[in-house]
Design an enzyme around this catalytic site. Structure first.
Site, PDB file in Angstrom:
ATOM      1  N   GLU A 113       0.887  -1.182   0.000  1.00  0.00           N
ATOM      2  CA  GLU A 113       0.000   0.000   0.000  1.00  0.00           C
ATOM      3  C   GLU A 113       0.913   1.217   0.000  1.00  0.00           C
ATOM      4  O   GLU A 113       1.478   1.580   1.027  1.00  0.00           O
ATOM      5  CB  GLU A 113      -0.887  -0.017   1.241  1.00  0.00           C
ATOM      6  CG  GLU A 113      -1.970  -1.063   1.220  1.00  0.00           C
ATOM      7  CD  GLU A 113      -3.049  -0.726   0.200  1.00  0.00           C
ATOM      8  OE1 GLU A 113      -3.950  -1.558   0.020  1.00  0.00           O
ATOM      9  OE2 GLU A 113      -3.001   0.359  -0.400  1.00  0.00           O
ATOM     10  N   CYS A 127      -2.447   9.275   1.906  1.00  0.00           N
ATOM     11  CA  CYS A 127      -2.012   8.783   0.593  1.00  0.00           C
ATOM     12  C   CYS A 127      -3.065   9.027  -0.476  1.00  0.00           C
ATOM     13  O   CYS A 127      -2.785   8.927  -1.661  1.00  0.00           O
ATOM     14  CB  CYS A 127      -1.717   7.302   0.683  1.00  0.00           C
ATOM     15  SG  CYS A 127      -3.134   6.372   1.275  1.00  0.00           S
TER      16      CYS A 127
HETATM   17  N1  NAD Z   1      -1.499   3.220   0.230  1.00  0.00           N
HETATM   18  C1  NAD Z   1      -1.773   3.339   1.508  1.00  0.00           C
HETATM   19  O1  NAD Z   1      -2.696   2.703   2.058  1.00  0.00           O
HETATM   20  C2  NAD Z   1      -0.934   4.265   2.360  1.00  0.00           C
HETATM   21  C3  NAD Z   1      -1.410   4.563   3.646  1.00  0.00           C
HETATM   22  C4  NAD Z   1      -0.647   5.429   4.441  1.00  0.00           C
HETATM   23  C5  NAD Z   1       0.550   5.980   3.963  1.00  0.00           C
HETATM   24  N2  NAD Z   1       0.972   5.651   2.722  1.00  0.00           N
HETATM   25  C6  NAD Z   1       2.220   6.220   2.215  1.00  0.00           C
HETATM   26  O2  NAD Z   1       3.219   6.184   3.256  1.00  0.00           O
HETATM   27  C7  NAD Z   1       4.086   7.321   3.117  1.00  0.00           C
HETATM   28  C8  NAD Z   1       4.169   8.057   4.431  1.00  0.00           C
HETATM   29  O3  NAD Z   1       4.505   7.145   5.448  1.00  0.00           O
HETATM   30  P1  NAD Z   1       6.014   7.034   5.965  1.00  0.00           P
HETATM   31  O4  NAD Z   1       6.713   8.333   5.881  1.00  0.00           O
HETATM   32  O5  NAD Z   1       5.960   6.316   7.281  1.00  0.00           O
HETATM   33  O6  NAD Z   1       6.638   6.057   4.857  1.00  0.00           O
HETATM   34  P2  NAD Z   1       8.031   5.275   4.919  1.00  0.00           P
HETATM   35  O7  NAD Z   1       8.048   4.436   3.723  1.00  0.00           O
HETATM   36  O8  NAD Z   1       9.146   6.211   5.170  1.00  0.00           O
HETATM   37  O9  NAD Z   1       7.908   4.343   6.228  1.00  0.00           O
HETATM   38  C9  NAD Z   1       6.860   3.420   6.321  1.00  0.00           C
HETATM   39  C10 NAD Z   1       7.297   2.301   7.257  1.00  0.00           C
HETATM   40  O10 NAD Z   1       8.396   1.627   6.660  1.00  0.00           O
HETATM   41  C11 NAD Z   1       9.463   1.546   7.593  1.00  0.00           C
HETATM   42  N3  NAD Z   1      10.730   1.477   6.850  1.00  0.00           N
HETATM   43  C12 NAD Z   1      11.400   2.489   6.252  1.00  0.00           C
HETATM   44  N4  NAD Z   1      12.515   2.011   5.672  1.00  0.00           N
HETATM   45  C13 NAD Z   1      12.547   0.663   5.910  1.00  0.00           C
HETATM   46  C14 NAD Z   1      13.439  -0.411   5.586  1.00  0.00           C
HETATM   47  N5  NAD Z   1      14.552  -0.191   4.889  1.00  0.00           N
HETATM   48  N6  NAD Z   1      13.140  -1.667   6.013  1.00  0.00           N
HETATM   49  C15 NAD Z   1      11.999  -1.905   6.726  1.00  0.00           C
HETATM   50  N7  NAD Z   1      11.119  -0.934   7.066  1.00  0.00           N
HETATM   51  C16 NAD Z   1      11.401   0.321   6.656  1.00  0.00           C
HETATM   52  C17 NAD Z   1       9.317   2.767   8.451  1.00  0.00           C
HETATM   53  O11 NAD Z   1       9.987   2.623   9.672  1.00  0.00           O
HETATM   54  C18 NAD Z   1       7.797   2.796   8.626  1.00  0.00           C
HETATM   55  O12 NAD Z   1       7.416   1.883   9.628  1.00  0.00           O
HETATM   56  C19 NAD Z   1       3.475   8.179   2.043  1.00  0.00           C
HETATM   57  O13 NAD Z   1       4.128   7.970   0.836  1.00  0.00           O
HETATM   58  C20 NAD Z   1       2.037   7.678   1.932  1.00  0.00           C
HETATM   59  O14 NAD Z   1       1.493   7.874   0.656  1.00  0.00           O
HETATM   60  C21 NAD Z   1       0.259   4.820   1.883  1.00  0.00           C
HETATM   61  O1  LIG Z   2      -2.849   7.638   4.081  1.00  0.00           O
HETATM   62  C1  LIG Z   2      -3.283   6.615   3.680  1.00  0.00           C
HETATM   63  C2  LIG Z   2      -4.562   6.061   4.249  1.00  0.00           C
HETATM   64  O2  LIG Z   2      -4.735   4.730   3.836  1.00  0.00           O
HETATM   65  C3  LIG Z   2      -5.677   6.906   3.753  1.00  0.00           C
HETATM   66  S1  LIG Z   2      -7.155   6.517   4.543  1.00  0.00           S
HETATM   67  O3  LIG Z   2      -7.062   6.966   5.945  1.00  0.00           O
HETATM   68  O4  LIG Z   2      -7.357   5.036   4.456  1.00  0.00           O
HETATM   69  O5  LIG Z   2      -8.204   7.245   3.774  1.00  0.00           O
END
Ligand code: NAD
Ligand SMILES: O=C[C@H](O)CS(=O)(=O)O
Length: 503
Positions: free
Chosen positions: A273, A307
């Protein structure tokens, strides 16, 4: 307002008195035990309102992660024998204790994320909605009988839990992201090793504290805290350990790509995701105020830190000025600023200085390439160091400005003019991401044409919010693999086994 330090774990006085201070623990949860890091290392958790350290949480390495995976495997051998009915009853108990502790969970979310308290309640309830949906799915994990071509054979299928799931979650909407992921895996009969974001580990720990009160086998859920970006051994262990059958990641596309590649080496199943860059299209025949209301609920939700937030706002040239006027007037009436503990406040700071820097870079880039700021948002003075006000940009170009190819993750609304349906669909579909998209039209033929033409996993038509527990959540292209929530979210943690019987 009562000021109290809920326990020796919370390092700052806050205007909230915890009802159950046992939820505040800063240790890892492995095999049913609360443990420090073997190295004694910890990492800080900051309050986004003022950048003050509020917790120090254990910082693990692969050593403890390996033990957590072993504990999850041991628990799986017991848990997989539970009937679906028993799994449903246990999940119902977990739902009950989460509901009973809703206030403390919302407070921890506000503390770690700087979310206004009213929004934190929404994210707790959103997370609960997934558990309640999954509870209903458990006893619907049906198999099938299949007419065999060979007359003396009978074929049927079963859905079996995959085993140990490594779950990695982000900082935004932490309670919901954890319950959406972990709840589905547990409902499917799997066991979980969860690595939460280092910005919001206490949300995960509190959820595990409540999980522990239900009668799951020790090791069914494990929490391994750590800053995996700077301590890669955590991710290496989760990707390489052959006992892990499924790695389920929610986070940035860059990290998702890396982890997916690592898991490919042992051919693990993965759920991804990832990041988005949602186009939000307002056609010339749209109801403009409805489109404005939809954009407010999409772009500025959680201060733009989801996201599925609109990231590129395409407005037909003929209605641009009316749309911009109404958007600015509406956002000025909508948002209330101040302490995130004040229930009237509905717009909070960004999660960290890193988040603020990224939004500022996107603003500076757009201005340097010809964009202009539309009006100034009023009454945003005296907010904290990570505050960025809702900001509307005119004269934007999604092909030459950074927001067009990067997820802003903040409350910046760049308005991009367009002249035709063909042009805007080309612009909307150019970017590698494909998570969510939105559009407003009153033309029914255009509704079907555009909904089918947009290359994203989720489409909002005359709505700015698509997320719901019953809806399959996920993206296409570089926004991810698989779906969360809905019936698909639970099925993703099962494998279909076919059984052929000779009679
Ligand atoms: N598609 C979705 O459902 C969804 C939902 C929420 C957030 N997001 C995305 O997440 C991002 C924001 O979240 P973030 O800043 O925490 O993202 P991130 O990718 O920096 O971190 C996400 C998770 O991955 C871990 N992580 C980072 N590097 C790692 C590695 N090398 N090995 C293992 N784990 C590692 C982090 O500690 C954290 O727990 C945005 O891009 C957002 O779009 C997507
Ligand atoms: O930021 C990502 C989340 O999945 C969006 S939502 O809270 O599920 O709408």
């Amino acid at each position: 307002m009562a000021f109290t330090s809920a326990s020796n774990v919370l390092l700052k006085n806050i205007p909230y008195q915890f009802k159950d201070v046992s939820l505040l623990d800063n240790r890892a949860y492995i095999g049913g035990k609360w443990l420090p890091a073997e190295s004694g290392a910890t990492f800080p958790v900051f309050d986004p309102e003022d950048n003050v350290v509020i917790f120090r949480v254990v910082n693990l390495t692969d050593v403890e992660v390996h033990k957590a995976i072993d504990a999850a495997q041991t628990a799986f051998l017991t848990y997989k024998e539970f009937s679906h009915r028993k799994r449903r009853q246990l999940l119902h108990q977990w739902i009950t204790v989460v509901k009973e502790n809703r206030d403390d969970l919302a407070a921890i979310c506000t503390l770690e994320l700087g979310k206004p308290i009213t929004e934190s309640y929404v994210t707790v309830d959103y997370g609960l909605s997934f558990l309640e949906w999954f509870e209903g799915e458990i006893e619907r994990l049906y198999g099938e009988t299949i007419p065999a071509a060979r007359e003396n054979n009978r074929i049927f299928t079963t859905r079996e839990p995959q085993g140990v799931v490594a779950a990695i979650t982000p900082w935004n909407s932490p309670i919901a992201m954890i319950l959406r992921k972990v709840g589905a895996a547990i409902a499917a009969g799997c066991t979980v090793v969860l690595k939460p974001a280092p910005e919001t580990p206490m949300c995960a720990i509190a959820i595990a504290k409540l999980f522990e009160r239900v009668g799951y086998p020790a090791g069914t859920l494990n929490i391994v805290t750590g800053d995996a970006a700077s301590s890669p051994s955590i991710g290496n262990e989760l990707c390489r350990n052959k006992l892990v059958r499924h790695l389920s990641f929610t986070g940035s596309t860059a990290v998702g790509k890396f982890l997916n590649g690592e898991c490919g080496k042992s051919l693990k199943k993965t759920s991804m995701e990832l990041g988005g860059n949602a186009p939000f299209i307002v056609f010339e025949d749209a109801d403009i105020q409805k489109a404005v209301d939809g954009l407010i609920s999409s772009k500025f939700r959680s201060s733009g830190q989801t996201c599925v937030c609109a990231n590129r706002v395409f407005v037909h040239r003929s209605i641009m000025s009316e749309f911009a006027e109404k958007l600015n007037a509406t956002q000025q009436k909508t948002f209330v600023y101040g302490s995130v503990w004040d229930p009237k406040v509905n717009f909070g700071p960004l999660y960290s200085s890193r988040g603020l820097e990224k939004v500022q870079k996107h603003l500076e880039d757009a201005l340097a390439n010809g964009a202009t700021v539309f009006d100034k948002t009023s009454n945003t003075e005296n907010q904290g160091p990570n505050f960025f006000p809702p900001t509307i940009l005119l004269d934007c170009n999604a092909e030459t400005m950074r927001f067009g190819s990067e997820e802003t993750f903040g409350p910046l609304a760049p308005l991009v003019p367009f002249d035709s349906e063909e042009e805007v669909l080309r612009l909307a579909n150019t970017y590698e991401s494909g998570l969510a998209s939105y559009f407003y039209t009153e033309n029914i033929s255009r509704l079907w044409r555009v909904a089918e033409a947009l290359d994203t996993g989720m489409v909002g038509v005359r709505v700015g919010l698509v997320s719901a527990c019953e809806q399959p959540f996920g993206g296409v292209k570089e926004s991810g693999i698989g779906r969360e929530g809905s019936k698909f979210g639970v099925e993703d943690y099962t494998d279909v086994k076919s059984i052929t019987v000779g009679i």
